[in-house]
Design a protein around this motif. Structure first.
Motif, PDB file in Angstrom:
ATOM      1  N   GLY A 585      21.903  51.775 -29.959  1.00 17.06           N
ATOM      2  CA  GLY A 585      22.242  51.254 -31.277  1.00 17.06           C
ATOM      3  C   GLY A 585      22.861  52.276 -32.189  1.00 17.06           C
ATOM      4  N   LYS A 587      26.011  55.216 -32.920  1.00 18.30           N
ATOM      5  CA  LYS A 587      27.293  55.751 -32.465  1.00 18.30           C
ATOM      6  C   LYS A 587      27.581  57.026 -33.232  1.00 18.30           C
ATOM      7  CE  LYS A 587      30.160  53.006 -35.567  1.00 18.30           C
ATOM      8  NZ  LYS A 587      30.994  51.837 -35.654  1.00 18.30           N
ATOM      9  N   LEU A 588      28.520  57.795 -32.728  1.00 19.63           N
ATOM     10  CA  LEU A 588      28.797  59.101 -33.333  1.00 19.63           C
ATOM     11  C   LEU A 588      30.161  59.099 -34.007  1.00 19.63           C
ATOM     12  CD1 LEU A 588      27.537  61.523 -30.540  1.00 19.63           C
ATOM     13  CD2 LEU A 588      26.402  60.948 -32.688  1.00 19.63           C
TER      14      LEU A 588
ATOM     15  N   TRP B  14      25.762  60.670 -36.819  1.00 19.43           N
ATOM     16  CA  TRP B  14      25.481  59.398 -36.140  1.00 19.43           C
ATOM     17  C   TRP B  14      25.274  58.295 -37.155  1.00 19.43           C
ATOM     18  CZ3 TRP B  14      21.134  56.550 -36.995  1.00 19.43           C
ATOM     19  CH2 TRP B  14      20.013  57.218 -37.546  1.00 19.43           C
ATOM     20  N   ARG B  15      25.548  57.071 -36.714  1.00 21.23           N
ATOM     21  CA  ARG B  15      25.291  55.903 -37.564  1.00 21.23           C
ATOM     22  C   ARG B  15      24.963  54.730 -36.658  1.00 21.23           C
ATOM     23  NH1 ARG B  15      30.924  54.241 -40.125  1.00 21.23           N
ATOM     24  NH2 ARG B  15      29.932  52.229 -39.847  1.00 21.23           N
ATOM     25  N   TRP B  16      24.486  53.695 -37.274  1.00 23.06           N
ATOM     26  CA  TRP B  16      24.142  52.528 -36.460  1.00 23.06           C
ATOM     27  C   TRP B  16      25.417  51.910 -35.922  1.00 23.06           C
ATOM     28  CZ3 TRP B  16      19.428  53.121 -35.356  1.00 23.06           C
ATOM     29  CH2 TRP B  16      18.517  53.600 -36.306  1.00 23.06           C
ATOM     30  N   ASP B  17      25.348  51.482 -34.692  1.00 23.61           N
ATOM     31  CA  ASP B  17      26.535  50.931 -34.050  1.00 23.61           C
ATOM     32  C   ASP B  17      26.741  49.500 -34.483  1.00 23.61           C
ATOM     33  OD1 ASP B  17      28.688  50.658 -32.528  1.00 23.61           O
ATOM     34  OD2 ASP B  17      27.677  50.810 -30.580  1.00 23.61           O
ATOM     35  N   MET B  18      27.247  49.349 -35.683  1.00 31.05           N
ATOM     36  CA  MET B  18      27.437  48.018 -36.272  1.00 31.05           C
ATOM     37  C   MET B  18      28.829  47.966 -36.880  1.00 31.05           C
ATOM     38  SD  MET B  18      24.765  46.123 -36.099  1.00 31.05           S
ATOM     39  CE  MET B  18      23.240  46.455 -35.258  1.00 31.05           C
ATOM     40  N   ASP B  43      16.611  57.556 -39.538  1.00 31.91           N
ATOM     41  CA  ASP B  43      15.466  57.319 -38.650  1.00 31.91           C
ATOM     42  C   ASP B  43      14.297  56.656 -39.353  1.00 31.91           C
ATOM     43  OD1 ASP B  43      16.724  58.327 -36.503  1.00 31.91           O
ATOM     44  OD2 ASP B  43      16.028  60.385 -36.835  1.00 31.91           O
ATOM     45  N   SER B  85      15.840  45.587 -28.304  1.00 34.11           N
ATOM     46  CA  SER B  85      15.728  47.032 -28.064  1.00 34.11           C
ATOM     47  C   SER B  85      14.484  47.401 -27.268  1.00 34.11           C
ATOM     48  CB  SER B  85      15.748  47.788 -29.381  1.00 34.11           C
ATOM     49  OG  SER B  85      14.830  47.172 -30.251  1.00 34.11           O
ATOM     50  N   ALA B  88      15.634  48.160 -24.062  1.00 37.92           N
ATOM     51  CA  ALA B  88      16.347  49.433 -24.107  1.00 37.92           C
ATOM     52  C   ALA B  88      15.367  50.600 -24.137  1.00 37.92           C
ATOM     53  CB  ALA B  88      17.253  49.484 -25.335  1.00 37.92           C
ATOM     54  N   THR B  92      14.977  53.662 -21.222  1.00 35.73           N
ATOM     55  CA  THR B  92      15.069  55.114 -21.389  1.00 35.73           C
ATOM     56  C   THR B  92      13.782  55.631 -22.014  1.00 35.73           C
ATOM     57  OG1 THR B  92      16.119  54.743 -23.502  1.00 35.73           O
ATOM     58  CG2 THR B  92      17.567  55.213 -21.665  1.00 35.73           C
ATOM     59  N   GLU B  96      13.334  59.781 -27.794  1.00 32.59           N
ATOM     60  CA  GLU B  96      12.347  60.293 -28.744  1.00 32.59           C
ATOM     61  C   GLU B  96      11.702  59.140 -29.492  1.00 32.59           C
ATOM     62  OE1 GLU B  96      14.454  63.674 -30.825  1.00 32.59           O
ATOM     63  OE2 GLU B  96      15.736  62.960 -29.206  1.00 32.59           O
ATOM     64  N   GLN B  98      10.830  58.934 -32.393  1.00 32.30           N
ATOM     65  CA  GLN B  98      10.872  59.013 -33.856  1.00 32.30           C
ATOM     66  C   GLN B  98      11.302  57.699 -34.480  1.00 32.30           C
ATOM     67  OE1 GLN B  98      13.633  60.954 -32.392  1.00 32.30           O
ATOM     68  NE2 GLN B  98      15.368  60.733 -33.741  1.00 32.30           N
ATOM     69  N   ALA B  99      12.088  56.903 -33.727  1.00 37.18           N
ATOM     70  CA  ALA B  99      12.541  55.645 -34.306  1.00 37.18           C
ATOM     71  C   ALA B  99      11.441  54.603 -34.270  1.00 37.18           C
ATOM     72  CB  ALA B  99      13.754  55.131 -33.548  1.00 37.18           C
ATOM     73  N   GLU B 101      10.302  52.583 -31.866  1.00 42.66           N
ATOM     74  CA  GLU B 101      10.893  51.345 -31.365  1.00 42.66           C
ATOM     75  C   GLU B 101       9.881  50.201 -31.488  1.00 42.66           C
ATOM     76  OE1 GLU B 101      14.623  52.261 -29.480  1.00 42.66           O
ATOM     77  OE2 GLU B 101      13.786  52.224 -31.485  1.00 42.66           O
TER      78      GLU B 101
END
Lengths: 783, 107
Positions: A585, A587-588, B14-18, B43, B85, B88, B92, B96, B98-99, B101
């Protein structure tokens, strides 16, 4: 005499009781026949005494009588109940003598100076005292048996006589006293003083018990006149510090005189009061005069200031310096803050000013609490003065905030070496203070040196109200230090952070902490990534490190479009895939403008390792394999790198026009033009193998500075608007002046707002339809 | 002249893939911003993507699901809300924590 009358009666009664007793011998009482009439006896004896007194008084001849005989005569007279008369005759005799001979001797000098009158009196007094000894001896019995039981004494009698006849004589009295005072005046004028006479005079006054009644008032009266004149003349003629010194010397001298001549405690007290009153209280305006005081501060004349302070403190008016003290600090401070030419030196100057003032406060003002408050208040006032100037791009941001952040940056980048020489502390701290306070710092290392500097800077920072400017610049600088690895010491960074946390609270530092955390996480991430690569046996010629940032915690960086060389692109793409797989979720966004790298370059005159910014590297890569005379023109560079012109110009400038020039520009010149072309600098060489030429990346550009200032100002507008909306939400309706006051109160932590700014923000909110203006001018909230 | 890059220190955010202009369907704040309760994005305030492909701030959807009336349905499409998620996260496990999940059953 009563016994002879009672005894015969007894005797008559006894025979009747023993009528038949044998005859007895009666011894009749021995009766003293009174041969001499007491009065005659008195006259006769007195004659003798009188003769003797004449001898004593007039010294006509040596003493030719027996003192013992005379003593017995007096004793006899007293036993004959003639004491009263003896006393009267003696008094009369003395009175004539004192009023005659002695007084005359003093009177002879009336025509001369007061001092001479005094001297004569002292002399006569001494004579009189000497003669009194004889009187004492002769009339001892009279004194003890007759006078003492009646609470009198021969000595008192004699002194009283002298006092009333000679001393209190209307013509003589003032002359004698003035004589003594004149002696004091002579001493004050630093002329030769007849110390012995003065001593004797004082003793005489004491003996005669006229000190308090006659001498003291007159002395004080004259002293007051003298002191007043002195104070008036001195305060007009002398400089402040000379006046203080003179005043202190005067007080000391007066005090010594009082002690030397054993003047009464009451005199000392009154004299001191006079001195303090005239020298200090009445000259307070002079002592706290703004200009003179400022001169002392200007010269950092700690000793003079201490003298001044302690001088004023005699009257507990050291506090009166406060106004002048504050004014000077404010003026000096304001001058530093608004000195547009020397903005870079501002913090150093402020620090030395603060230190100088602290020393003055500690040493000269004895840590006076009030003055200490004044110092801090004044600092706070000028540190928060804002002025819209070109320095802050016409925002009213506080310049000190920015400069403090930059100074901290210099410290944290350079470590102890970056501390300016004038702030190195062993140099200019007075030994006294150092001994008291800095014992524990005697062995200091670099870290504690930097730490103490940070503490001092933080002292300044505490005065700044609007911390937003500081935060913005500190964040920007911290980001640069972290990303370029330019921190001198991680410990120092951390200690600065914890200081800020205690100073401004956790909310202030949350973002900064996040930045540290990001760097830490990225390091771990890279370590595990590299391990993974090794496991997969994927070797890379390129050593890739990626710092992944949480965008919101870091300053905003614009994304600059650039065409990345394929080898880098592969490496970064690979890492991105890895990262995305690991953190779903996400991206860079690559921030290539912030990247830097090490390259190895073979120049004709030797191979070098260069630390360059990513853009510099991309440009240099284009010269790969080119010969020294092959020109590359600007447009080609522009197309192949894909950099926007301003960035490309900056990069080329740093490579071809700076101190170290791996490239040569054709034609030569400082500005980059689209028609220019570039070749490799064949002569490029440097004593060092590893060379850093990415300073262009480290430096803040004017545009960045402007942007930061404007962003802070914009943030402030939002904050102001938020505050206004909150106030209206709770109040529903509010009139203008109240709203302005409340807004200022609510946003005080960011510095005081100017009313026009608040008005502008109110208008903006009305436009956005958060509130509306009602008919009577009040505002109401639109839900 | 020969230039070789030895070391490349890249920087990425980094940012949320939205999609860029999309907002959380509950709080209407951008995904890269926080939910209405948090102060710091990232986070601390992660996103949650449902199996229905609707995503929200984790805190937003949690407080929605906790309400009786929601019946644990996605507020956008009224299908039972299940987190994507989670799969997901299990895929994996090295990720980490930290999120934090989320799981589908917060209660």
């Amino acid at each position: 005499m009563s016994s002879p009358t009672t005894r015969p009666k007894k005797r008559k009664a006894t025979p009747s009781m023993h009528a038949n007793a044998p005859k007895r011998i009666h011894v009749k009482n021995f009766k003293l026949a009174r041969k001499i009439d007491p009065q005659a006896f008195l006259d006769q004896t007195w004659q003798k005494i009188n003769d003797a007194l004449d001898v004593v008084f007039h010294k006509q001849s040596e003493i030719n009588f027996s003192l013992e005989e005379l003593y017995h005569s007096v004793e006899n007279l007293c036993q004959q109940r003639l004491a009263q008369q003896v006393k009267e005759r003696l008094e009369a005799k003395c009175r004539t003598y004192v009023g005659g001979t002695l007084k005359e001797r003093v009177k002879e000098t009336v025509g001369r100076e007061d001092v001479d009158v005094l001297r004569a009196t002292i002399q006569v007094w001494a004579t009189w005292n000497h003669q009194l000894k004889y009187l004492d001896w002769i009339f001892c019995y009279l004194d003890r048996a007759y006078l003492v039981p009646r609470r009198e004494s021969l000595r008192e009698l004699a002194v009283d006589l002298f006092r009333s006849i000679v001393f209190e004589h209307p013509k003589l009295n003032s002359r004698i006293v003035d004589g003594a005072c004149h002696l004091v005046a002579l001493d004050r004028a630093d002329e030769d003083l007849d110390r012995l006479t003065l001593h004797k005079a004082i003793k005489m006054f004491h003996d005669m018990q006229v000190y308090t009644k006659h001498f003291e008032p007159r002395l004080l009266e004259l002293s007051q006149k003298y002191i007043m004149e002195w104070a008036d003349v001195a305060s007009a003629d002398k400089t402040l510090s000379d006046y203080v010194k003179g005043g202190r010397a005067l007080i000391k001298k007066e005090k010594t005189r009082v002690e030397d001549f054993r003047l009464d405690a009451s005199t000392q007290r009154d004299l001191l009061r006079l001195l303090e009153d005239h020298l200090i209280s009445r000259k307070e305006a002079r002592l706290t005069n703004q200009d003179d005081f400022a001169d002392l501060l200007e010269d950092n004349a700690v000793e003079d200031l201490e003298l001044l302070y302690t001088f004023l403190e005699r009257r507990r008016s050291g506090v009166k310096l406060r106004a002048a003290f504050m004014k000077w600090i404010e003026e000096t401070g304001t001058a530093i803050v608004f000195d547009e030419k020397e903005q870079d030196g501002m913090v150093v100057k402020l620090l030395s000013l603060k230190r100088q003032l602290d020393t003055i406060w500690k040493v000269a003002f004895h840590r006076d609490a009030d003055l200490g408050h004044g110092l801090r208040e004044a600092f706070e006032t000028f540190m928060n003065k804002t002025k819209k100037s070109s320095q802050t791009w016409n925002t009213d941001n506080s310049k000190p905030g920015e400069m403090i952040a930059k100074y901290v940056d210099v410290l944290l980048r350079g470590g102890a070496k970056a501390i300016p020489a004038q702030l190195n502390r062993p140099v200019d701290k007075p030994a006294a203070v150092e001994a008291v306070e800095d014992n524990e710092d005697l062995i200091f290392d670099e870290d504690s040196e930097v730490n103490s500097q940070l503490d001092q800077v933080l002292d300044l920072f505490r005065f700044v109200h609007g911390k937003a400017v500081f935060e913005a610049f500190y964040k920007k600088d911290l980001a640069r230090r972290l990303l370029m690895g330019r921190s001198a010491s991680a410990d120092a960074e951390r200690s600065m952070l914890s200081r800020l946390k205690t100073e401004c609270g956790a909310g202030f530092t949350a973002n900064l902490e996040q930045m540290f955390k990001d760097i830490e996480l990225s390091r771990e991430e890279m370590a595990s990534y590299k391990m993974l690569m090794e496991e997969r046996n994927e070797k890379h010629s390129l050593d890739l490190t990626v710092n992944v940032l949480s965008a919101s915690a870091w300053p905003t960086y614009p994304t600059v479009s650039v065409i990345i060389p394929p080898q880098i692109k592969t490496a970064t793409d690979k890492f991105e895939r890895h990262y995305k797989a690991k953190h779903s979720g996400r991206k860079l966004d690559w921030k290539h403008a912030l990247a830097h790298c090490q390259i190895r370059a073979k120049f004709p005159r030797g191979a070098k390792e260069l630390v360059v910014s990513s853009f510099q590297a991309i440009v240099l890569l284009l010269f790969n394999g080119l010969n020294e005379d092959e020109h590359v023109d600007y447009n080609y560079l522009k197309e192949t790198t894909g950099l926007p012109p301003p960035e490309l110009n900056r990069t080329l400038q740093s490579l071809a026009c700076a101190k170290l020039r791996p490239l040569t520009k054709h034609p030569k010149g400082r500005e980059i033009n689209p028609t220019d072309s570039f070749t490799l600098n064949t002569n490029f060489t440097d004593p060092k193998y590893r060379i850093k030429i990415n300073t262009v990346q480290l430096k803040e550009t004017a545009a960045e500075n402007k942007e930061t200032h404007e962003r802070v100002a914009a943030d402030r507008n939002y904050e102001t608007q938020a505050a206004i909306v909150r106030i209206l939400k709770s109040r529903k309706r509010i009139n203008h002046s109240e709203l302005v006051a409340e807004t200022i109160k609510a946003t005080r932590s960011r510095g005081t707002l100017h009313v026009p700014d608040i008005k502008r923000n109110i208008d903006r909110l009305i436009e956005k339809e958060f509130l509306e203006r009602e008919d009577d001018g009040a505002y109401s909230y639109i839900a | 002249m020969k230039v070789t890059i030895k070391e490349w220190n890249a920087v990425a955010a980094w940012r949320w893939d939205m999609p860029d202009d999309d907002v959380c369907g509950i709080c209407r704040n951008p995904y890269d911003s926080t939910c209405s309760k948090c102060k710091f994005p990232g986070d601390e305030c992660p996103l949650l993507l449902g199996e229905c492909n609707h995503s929200f701030h984790m805190h937003c959807i949690y407080s929605w699901i906790r309400q009786e009336s929601s019946q644990e349905k996605c507020p956008m499409c009224r299908q039972p809300f299940k987190s994507k998620s989670q799969t997901a996260a299990t895929a994996t496990p090295t990720a980490e924590g930290q999120a934090q999940e989320p799981t589908t059953s917060p209660l």
